[in-house]
Enzyme design. Structure first.
Site, mmCIF file in Angstrom:
data_model
loop_
_atom_site.group_PDB
_atom_site.id
_atom_site.type_symbol
_atom_site.label_atom_id
_atom_site.label_comp_id
_atom_site.label_asym_id
_atom_site.label_seq_id
_atom_site.Cartn_x
_atom_site.Cartn_y
_atom_site.Cartn_z
ATOM 1 N N GLU A 130 0.823 -1.206 0.000
ATOM 2 C CA GLU A 130 0.000 0.000 0.000
ATOM 3 C C GLU A 130 0.863 1.265 0.000
ATOM 4 O OE1 GLU A 130 -3.051 0.341 -0.631
ATOM 5 O OE2 GLU A 130 -3.523 -1.796 -0.662
ATOM 6 N N CYS A 178 -12.621 -0.009 -15.787
ATOM 7 C CA CYS A 178 -13.194 1.347 -15.727
ATOM 8 C C CYS A 178 -12.057 2.344 -15.500
ATOM 9 C CB CYS A 178 -14.225 1.425 -14.599
ATOM 10 S SG CYS A 178 -15.267 2.897 -14.658
ATOM 11 N N CYS A 203 -16.485 -0.697 -21.405
ATOM 12 C CA CYS A 203 -17.814 -1.049 -20.911
ATOM 13 C C CYS A 203 -18.237 -2.447 -21.346
ATOM 14 C CB CYS A 203 -18.843 -0.018 -21.375
ATOM 15 S SG CYS A 203 -18.549 1.644 -20.713
ATOM 16 N N CYS A 224 -24.803 0.971 -14.788
ATOM 17 C CA CYS A 224 -23.941 2.141 -14.607
ATOM 18 C C CYS A 224 -24.681 3.427 -14.940
ATOM 19 C CB CYS A 224 -22.698 2.005 -15.494
ATOM 20 S SG CYS A 224 -21.623 3.449 -15.442
#
Length: 304
Positions: free
Chosen positions: A49, A205, A212, A221
């Site tokens: 992270e 995305c 899509c 969406c």
């Protein structure tokens, strides 16, 4: 879908229609990344992270592998000088993250017996740990229920739930409210949802080229159903690097990382032609604790 930022109850009713397809897509399409494997543990998740902030996975992978091989536990890193963390950080960029990770390792060793805490509040109290990182470690390492809002997740939620192309520049209270409303109730499902929605934003995305046809929630969406209206917010500026103080700092640090002994001013002067900018960058590195200035114009990575 309706604008769920206005009414979390609506988001809760819509959420169930999003969870199953996104998680099912993740189960089939998730990348096999080392920090997702069970053997990574909480420390491996935390290291990833820190490294992944503003840095793509492809650049992180080799540095991550070397880091965990050298410092498999927080105490191993804590025992080293902070300059060694900066050296091992290499060219990942934003090297203050290395110092913060070193500080977190020291705090984990001193306060928590060398084990990354599972408590969200204790994670937040560690040096260099903010809202996002604490939630990510608690969720990905310990399977807890937290809203994990990175850039990818925020973009997915902006499009799927609120019908806009891009989220605001900085995370807003409305986004946090929506993210909490969209969380599954069951802890392990919520943790899976956090990872799955993040992966969806990273692979499908995306910011520049949404796909899509591959999206498991395209039919739900809000942005797509509205005809993909163009972004109308403040101009989105790409980050520049060439010629900036960041580039100069990177060149100066590269010399110090590769040196086995303190470096004289003349060696640093050779890396950049403009003396005022070079001096400003070097002073900034010293002020940030990334470089130590010794006597007679000699510099080194920090020893602590």
């Amino acid at each position: 879908m309706t604008d769920t930022t206005a009414d979390p109850a609506i988001a809760t009713s819509d959420a169930a229609s999003l969870h199953a397809p996104v998680i099912a897509w993740f189960d089939k399409n998730a990348r096999d990344l080392p920090w997702r494997r069970p053997e990574a543990g909480a420390w491996g998740v935390m290291v990833s992270e820190f490294m992944l902030q503003q840095t793509p996975v492809s650049r992180v992978l080799p540095v991550y592998e070397r880091w965990l091989a050298r410092w498999p536990r927080p105490a191993d890193l804590a025992a080293e000088a902070p300059g060694e963390a900066v050296r091992a950080w290499g060219r990942l960029g934003y090297p203050r993250r290395a110092l913060r990770l070193h500080g977190a390792a020291q705090a984990i060793t001193e306060r928590h017996g060398g084990d990354v805490p599972s408590d969200h509040g204790q994670l937040l109290s560690l040096p260099g740990i903010g809202e996002y990182t604490a939630a990510a470690v608690a969720s990905f390492a310990y399977g807890q229920r937290h809203a994990v809002l990175d850039t990818n997740v925020r973009r997915v939620f902006a499009r799927a739930a609120t019908g806009i192309q891009y989220p605001p520049t900085a995370t807003t209270a409305a986004e946090r409210k929506l993210a909490r409303a969209l969380l599954p109730e069951e802890e392990l499902t919520a943790a899976r949802w956090a990872a799955a929605s993040m992966e969806l934003g990273a692979l499908v995305c995306t910011a520049k080229d949404e796909d899509c046809a591959r999206c498991p929630i395209a039919e739900r969406c809000a942005w797509r159903l509205a005809g993909k209206p163009a972004y109308e917010g403040p101009a989105r500026r790409g980050q520049t690097y060439a010629g900036t103080d960041r580039q100069v700092r990177g060149k100066l640090l590269a010399v110090l990382r590769e040196a086995v002994a303190p470096v004289e001013q003349a060696a640093l002067d050779a890396v950049w032609h403009e003396p005022v900018q070079r001096a400003r960058a070097l002073e900034g590195l010293v002020a940030d604790g990334l470089v130590e200035h010794l006597e007679d114009g000699v510099y080194r990575l920090p020893l602590g």
